[in-house]
Design an enzyme around this catalytic site. Structure first.
Site: not given
Length: 140
Positions: A30, A38, A72
């Site tokens: 990320r 999004e 992540r």
């Protein structure tokens, strides 16, 4: 934090990608400091496409600061072109494909890049009132 290199094998969205290391392990990364629209949001597909155009299939260096809540790696992505580092996180902001993430609004370097994109109405800033991804997530 730590640093590793690998090949970008998949773009998840405008601020997340998968990097395959030499040992075959794939890490989800990320991008730190930024928040891209999004995928289902206006300009979400464009942001993901911009990240893909700039990184997919390329060898990147990932500087990881920490792991996020979804396990992540949260980090900075660099591509070296003829010895010059290209900071992908900043490139997404400067091109109008991402906001500076709300927790990092004090980072003057990135805020200046965002202001550049706003002033020149680049990417998502071509809209009158673009909706921040954190607001979009809250309402959906």
């Amino acid at each position: 934090g730590n640093e590793y290199q690998g090949k970008v094998v998949r773009i998840v969205d405008g601020d997340t990608l998968d990097v395959r290391l030499d040992d075959g392990v794939t890490k989800r990364v990320r991008l730190r400091y930024i928040d891209a629209p999004e995928v289902k949001q206006l300009f979400g597909k464009e942001a993901a496409q911009f990240l893909e155009d700039n990184t997919l299939g390329k060898i990147v260096t990932v500087n990881v600061e920490y792991k996020g809540k979804y396990k992540r790696d949260i980090g900075d992505i660099f591509i070296y072109d003829k010895g010059i580092a290209i900071y992908i996180n900043a490139k997404l902001i400067k091109s109008g494909n991402a906001w500076v993430y709300k927790n990092y609004r004090s980072n003057n370097y990135l805020i200046n890049l965002e202001n550049h994109a706003r002033k020149h109405k680049l990417g998502l800033w071509s809209q009158e009132h673009p909706k921040e991804p954190w607001e979009f997530r809250k309402n959906n």
